[in-house]
Design a protein around this motif. Structure first.
Motif, PDB file in Angstrom:
ATOM      1  N   PHE A  85       0.801  -1.221   0.000  1.00  0.00           N
ATOM      2  CA  PHE A  85       0.000   0.000   0.000  1.00  0.00           C
ATOM      3  C   PHE A  85       0.839   1.279   0.000  1.00  0.00           C
ATOM      4  O   PHE A  85       0.395   2.310  -0.485  1.00  0.00           O
ATOM      5  N   ALA A  86       2.038   1.220   0.558  1.00  0.00           N
ATOM      6  CA  ALA A  86       2.908   2.397   0.641  1.00  0.00           C
ATOM      7  C   ALA A  86       4.342   1.923   0.868  1.00  0.00           C
ATOM      8  O   ALA A  86       4.563   0.811   1.358  1.00  0.00           O
ATOM      9  N   PRO A  87       5.323   2.775   0.525  1.00  0.00           N
ATOM     10  CA  PRO A  87       6.722   2.357   0.685  1.00  0.00           C
ATOM     11  C   PRO A  87       7.088   1.942   2.111  1.00  0.00           C
ATOM     12  O   PRO A  87       7.882   1.038   2.304  1.00  0.00           O
ATOM     13  N   ASP A  88       6.485   2.573   3.109  1.00  0.00           N
ATOM     14  CA  ASP A  88       6.824   2.248   4.491  1.00  0.00           C
ATOM     15  C   ASP A  88       5.938   1.143   5.089  1.00  0.00           C
ATOM     16  O   ASP A  88       6.064   0.823   6.266  1.00  0.00           O
ATOM     17  N   PHE A  89       5.061   0.550   4.285  1.00  0.00           N
ATOM     18  CA  PHE A  89       4.230  -0.574   4.721  1.00  0.00           C
ATOM     19  C   PHE A  89       4.859  -1.870   4.232  1.00  0.00           C
ATOM     20  O   PHE A  89       5.487  -1.901   3.171  1.00  0.00           O
ATOM     21  N   PRO A  90       4.647  -2.953   4.961  1.00  0.00           N
ATOM     22  CA  PRO A  90       5.142  -4.241   4.457  1.00  0.00           C
ATOM     23  C   PRO A  90       4.244  -4.736   3.319  1.00  0.00           C
ATOM     24  O   PRO A  90       3.098  -4.294   3.169  1.00  0.00           O
ATOM     25  N   GLU A  91       4.776  -5.638   2.533  1.00  0.00           N
ATOM     26  CA  GLU A  91       3.969  -6.303   1.505  1.00  0.00           C
ATOM     27  C   GLU A  91       3.038  -7.270   2.234  1.00  0.00           C
ATOM     28  O   GLU A  91       3.478  -8.032   3.088  1.00  0.00           O
ATOM     29  N   ILE A  92       1.756  -7.226   1.905  1.00  0.00           N
ATOM     30  CA  ILE A  92       0.759  -8.058   2.580  1.00  0.00           C
ATOM     31  C   ILE A  92       0.208  -9.078   1.587  1.00  0.00           C
ATOM     32  O   ILE A  92      -0.140  -8.725   0.454  1.00  0.00           O
ATOM     33  N   THR A  93       0.132 -10.332   2.015  1.00  0.00           N
ATOM     34  CA  THR A  93      -0.400 -11.400   1.181  1.00  0.00           C
ATOM     35  C   THR A  93      -1.776 -11.806   1.702  1.00  0.00           C
ATOM     36  O   THR A  93      -1.949 -12.031   2.903  1.00  0.00           O
ATOM     37  N   TYR A  94      -2.721 -11.871   0.769  1.00  0.00           N
ATOM     38  CA  TYR A  94      -4.103 -12.235   1.093  1.00  0.00           C
ATOM     39  C   TYR A  94      -4.493 -13.503   0.335  1.00  0.00           C
ATOM     40  O   TYR A  94      -4.078 -13.700  -0.802  1.00  0.00           O
ATOM     41  N   SER A  95      -5.322 -14.295   0.959  1.00  0.00           N
ATOM     42  CA  SER A  95      -6.008 -15.388   0.270  1.00  0.00           C
ATOM     43  C   SER A  95      -7.321 -14.799  -0.235  1.00  0.00           C
ATOM     44  O   SER A  95      -8.020 -14.101   0.512  1.00  0.00           O
ATOM     45  N   VAL A  96      -7.640 -15.069  -1.495  1.00  0.00           N
ATOM     46  CA  VAL A  96      -8.872 -14.542  -2.083  1.00  0.00           C
ATOM     47  C   VAL A  96      -9.662 -15.708  -2.671  1.00  0.00           C
ATOM     48  O   VAL A  96      -9.125 -16.503  -3.445  1.00  0.00           O
ATOM     49  N   ALA A  97     -10.923 -15.802  -2.286  1.00  0.00           N
ATOM     50  CA  ALA A  97     -11.812 -16.841  -2.820  1.00  0.00           C
ATOM     51  C   ALA A  97     -13.153 -16.195  -3.140  1.00  0.00           C
ATOM     52  O   ALA A  97     -13.679 -15.412  -2.341  1.00  0.00           O
ATOM     53  N   ALA A 141     -20.154 -10.908  -8.416  1.00  0.00           N
ATOM     54  CA  ALA A 141     -19.751 -11.694  -7.250  1.00  0.00           C
ATOM     55  C   ALA A 141     -20.983 -12.049  -6.427  1.00  0.00           C
ATOM     56  O   ALA A 141     -21.821 -11.192  -6.152  1.00  0.00           O
ATOM     57  N   THR A 142     -21.080 -13.304  -6.059  1.00  0.00           N
ATOM     58  CA  THR A 142     -22.145 -13.729  -5.154  1.00  0.00           C
ATOM     59  C   THR A 142     -21.580 -13.975  -3.759  1.00  0.00           C
ATOM     60  O   THR A 142     -22.303 -13.943  -2.783  1.00  0.00           O
ATOM     61  N   ASP A 143     -20.272 -14.200  -3.679  1.00  0.00           N
ATOM     62  CA  ASP A 143     -19.591 -14.366  -2.395  1.00  0.00           C
ATOM     63  C   ASP A 143     -18.112 -14.071  -2.611  1.00  0.00           C
ATOM     64  O   ASP A 143     -17.531 -14.513  -3.603  1.00  0.00           O
ATOM     65  N   LEU A 144     -17.517 -13.315  -1.704  1.00  0.00           N
ATOM     66  CA  LEU A 144     -16.119 -12.960  -1.821  1.00  0.00           C
ATOM     67  C   LEU A 144     -15.496 -12.994  -0.428  1.00  0.00           C
ATOM     68  O   LEU A 144     -16.002 -12.379   0.496  1.00  0.00           O
ATOM     69  N   LYS A 145     -14.415 -13.734  -0.301  1.00  0.00           N
ATOM     70  CA  LYS A 145     -13.732 -13.894   0.995  1.00  0.00           C
ATOM     71  C   LYS A 145     -12.276 -13.497   0.815  1.00  0.00           C
ATOM     72  O   LYS A 145     -11.571 -14.067  -0.030  1.00  0.00           O
ATOM     73  N   ILE A 146     -11.815 -12.512   1.605  1.00  0.00           N
ATOM     74  CA  ILE A 146     -10.444 -12.030   1.548  1.00  0.00           C
ATOM     75  C   ILE A 146      -9.854 -12.151   2.950  1.00  0.00           C
ATOM     76  O   ILE A 146     -10.380 -11.573   3.904  1.00  0.00           O
ATOM     77  N   VAL A 147      -8.764 -12.924   3.064  1.00  0.00           N
ATOM     78  CA  VAL A 147      -8.156 -13.168   4.370  1.00  0.00           C
ATOM     79  C   VAL A 147      -6.688 -12.745   4.334  1.00  0.00           C
ATOM     80  O   VAL A 147      -5.926 -13.193   3.469  1.00  0.00           O
ATOM     81  N   ASN A 148      -6.314 -11.908   5.281  1.00  0.00           N
ATOM     82  CA  ASN A 148      -4.940 -11.442   5.432  1.00  0.00           C
ATOM     83  C   ASN A 148      -4.107 -12.596   5.988  1.00  0.00           C
ATOM     84  O   ASN A 148      -4.337 -13.055   7.107  1.00  0.00           O
ATOM     85  N   LEU A 149      -3.137 -13.063   5.218  1.00  0.00           N
ATOM     86  CA  LEU A 149      -2.314 -14.202   5.627  1.00  0.00           C
ATOM     87  C   LEU A 149      -1.036 -13.810   6.353  1.00  0.00           C
ATOM     88  O   LEU A 149      -0.521 -14.577   7.169  1.00  0.00           O
ATOM     89  N   THR A 150      -0.486 -12.638   6.062  1.00  0.00           N
ATOM     90  CA  THR A 150       0.857 -12.318   6.566  1.00  0.00           C
ATOM     91  C   THR A 150       0.909 -11.238   7.639  1.00  0.00           C
ATOM     92  O   THR A 150       1.817 -11.256   8.466  1.00  0.00           O
TER      93      THR A 150
END
Length: 166
Positions: A74-86, A102-111
């Protein structure tokens, strides 16, 4: 040739020439899109970078589902974030556009789940989000679409069938 035979021939010729000149034959697109695809997209804008790799499946009944990994910075001083998306979707092809709802969307922050307190992506996306993408290329082995909402180019290759699929 009798009048009835001539009329039938004329009708057949008009039908065939009409089909041949159609630039985006929906039936061929519909047949080609069915199955499992390995897809990817990436873009950078200002300080934000995003990459998505997914396995997308299009079913004959107009349903589809997607499972993948999204990596965001999101920004240079933020870490890279990995999400699972289904997600599960409905889909249709209209002219040269792939339209998905979309009928259902699930986003989970993994890192970095601690960032969900600041911004939880699951809460940002509406439940019934719709996307329209121009079909740039659709063959039996390749799908390339350009998002009308500015999401960029999404490229897919047909996934290899496993022995159990045969």
């Amino acid at each position: 040739m009798n009048v009835k035979g001539f009329s039938l021939s004329l009708l057949l010729a008009a039908t065939v020439s009409g089909c041949a000149s159609e630039p985006y034959p929906t039936y061929a697109h519909r047949q080609n899109i069915l199955g499992v695809w390995d897809c990817a997209t990436a873009f950078e804008e200002d300080d934000i970078s995003l990459k998505i790799e997914s396995k997308d499946t299009f079913l004959r009944n107009g349903a589809s589902h997607s499972f993948g990994i999204m990596t965001v910075k999101f920004a240079p001083d933020f870490p890279e974030i990995t999400y699972s998306v289904a997600g599960t979707f409905t889909w249709k092809i209209e002219d040269k556009y792939l339209i998905q709802m979309a009928t259902d969307l699930k986003i989970v922050n993994l890192t970095h789940p601690e960032f969900d307190e600041v911004m939880k992506l699951q809460d940002i996306f509406p439940t019934k989000i719709s996307e329209s993408s121009e079909i740039l290329r659709l063959t039996e082995t390749e799908l390339v679409v350009d998002s009308e909402s500015g999401g960029g180019i999404y490229k897919c290759t047909k996934a290899a069938k496993s022995v159990s699929d045969s």
